[in-house]
Motif scaffolding. Sequence first.
Motif, PDB file in Angstrom:
ATOM      1  N   TYR A  35       0.743  -1.084  -0.231  1.00 12.56           N
ATOM      2  CA  TYR A  35       0.004   0.036  -0.018  1.00 12.56           C
ATOM      3  C   TYR A  35       0.939   1.243   0.073  1.00 12.56           C
ATOM      4  O   TYR A  35       2.199   1.392   0.428  1.00 12.56           O
ATOM      5  N   GLY A  98      -8.767 -10.515   1.319  1.00  6.34           N
ATOM      6  CA  GLY A  98      -9.846  -9.448   1.679  1.00  6.34           C
ATOM      7  C   GLY A  98      -9.863  -9.677   3.050  1.00  6.34           C
ATOM      8  O   GLY A  98     -10.983  -8.991   3.532  1.00  6.34           O
TER       9      GLY A  98
ATOM     10  N   GLU B  32     -17.240  -6.689   3.897  1.00  6.55           N
ATOM     11  CA  GLU B  32     -16.672  -7.287   4.910  1.00  6.55           C
ATOM     12  C   GLU B  32     -15.964  -6.008   5.215  1.00  6.55           C
ATOM     13  O   GLU B  32     -15.060  -5.284   4.753  1.00  6.55           O
ATOM     14  N   PHE B  34     -14.073  -3.290   8.164  1.00  5.17           N
ATOM     15  CA  PHE B  34     -13.022  -2.862   9.251  1.00  5.17           C
ATOM     16  C   PHE B  34     -12.942  -1.547   9.580  1.00  5.17           C
ATOM     17  O   PHE B  34     -13.057  -0.631   8.716  1.00  5.17           O
ATOM     18  N   GLY B  90     -12.962  -5.007   2.763  1.00  7.17           N
ATOM     19  CA  GLY B  90     -12.449  -6.114   2.370  1.00  7.17           C
ATOM     20  C   GLY B  90     -13.163  -6.585   1.086  1.00  7.17           C
ATOM     21  O   GLY B  90     -14.326  -6.972   1.130  1.00  7.17           O
ATOM     22  N   SER B  91     -12.392  -6.975  -0.037  1.00  8.93           N
ATOM     23  CA  SER B  91     -12.996  -7.695  -1.047  1.00  8.93           C
ATOM     24  C   SER B  91     -11.642  -8.617  -1.802  1.00  8.93           C
ATOM     25  O   SER B  91     -10.660  -8.422  -1.071  1.00  8.93           O
ATOM     26  N   ASN B  92     -12.183  -9.262  -2.654  1.00  5.18           N
ATOM     27  CA  ASN B  92     -11.046  -9.934  -3.523  1.00  5.18           C
ATOM     28  C   ASN B  92      -9.681  -9.412  -3.199  1.00  5.18           C
ATOM     29  O   ASN B  92      -9.443  -8.614  -4.056  1.00  5.18           O
ATOM     30  N   TYR B  93      -8.657  -9.865  -2.456  1.00  7.57           N
ATOM     31  CA  TYR B  93      -7.404  -9.379  -2.462  1.00  7.57           C
ATOM     32  C   TYR B  93      -7.206  -7.837  -2.354  1.00  7.57           C
ATOM     33  O   TYR B  93      -5.974  -7.689  -2.830  1.00  7.57           O
ATOM     34  N   LYS B  94      -7.842  -7.140  -1.453  1.00  7.73           N
ATOM     35  CA  LYS B  94      -7.246  -5.725  -1.182  1.00  7.73           C
ATOM     36  C   LYS B  94      -8.411  -5.306  -0.080  1.00  7.73           C
ATOM     37  O   LYS B  94      -9.411  -5.787  -0.008  1.00  7.73           O
ATOM     38  N   LEU B  95      -7.768  -4.373   0.545  1.00  4.81           N
ATOM     39  CA  LEU B  95      -8.529  -3.573   1.301  1.00  4.81           C
ATOM     40  C   LEU B  95      -8.917  -2.036   0.696  1.00  4.81           C
ATOM     41  O   LEU B  95      -7.935  -1.511  -0.085  1.00  4.81           O
ATOM     42  N   PHE B  97      -9.798   1.679   1.448  1.00  4.19           N
ATOM     43  CA  PHE B  97      -9.662   2.722   2.580  1.00  4.19           C
ATOM     44  C   PHE B  97     -10.368   3.717   2.224  1.00  4.19           C
ATOM     45  O   PHE B  97     -10.376   4.399   1.238  1.00  4.19           O
TER      46      PHE B  97
END
Lengths: 112, 107
Positions: A35, A98, B32, B34, B90-95, B97
Amino acid sequence: DTAVSQTPKYLVTQMGNDKSIKCEQNLGHDTMYWYKQDSKKFLKIMFSYNNKELIINETVPNRFSPKSPDKAHLNLHINSLELGDSAVYFCASSHQPGGEQFFGPGTRLTVL
Amino acid sequence: AQRVTQPEKLLSVFKGAPVELKCNYSYSGSPELFWYVQYSRQRLQLLLRHISRESIKGFTADLNKGETSFHLKKPFAQEEDSAMYYCARGSNYKLTFGKGTLLTVNP
């Protein structure tokens, strides 16, 4: 200590140089991420890797090349550094894609 | 594209006052969600995730699917709560923000 670690913590370099940031996790996770946090503290995904395979490349210039020699490592190499690359770069890992991610301490890159 | 919106860039409260940090997300299936916190000069760390429905450091967050919100709340803020708070999806393979809210709790 079980954690995500990054080296170096600080990196100051001249425009045009090539540099690398290393990331290691000993959590046994399959998925790792990079990131970028800009000067306004905005966090954006750059890359996701799962089992050493690139899954996401979020429109990052091809001067940035991640490399995953094994599941525990995801290094970031940057060619021809530009002023706009100055930021804090965070590595992270997760058990599931995820899901909850564990972050490294960050690498503050300053390009002069 | 998935979006996470934190409308307040800065939030300042006095110690002992209630605090609410707002977060809205773009609707898409079962999200999902956070909350991550970044204390000064420290790494991001998970504060809450919506599926656990627990309270951490006195903070709670409830997922409201009708309003597509996941606001973070604490009834009595403490000075040590001062930090940058990020809502993330959260989703497939990343957050993904939100832009973060800098909370300052004044003595």
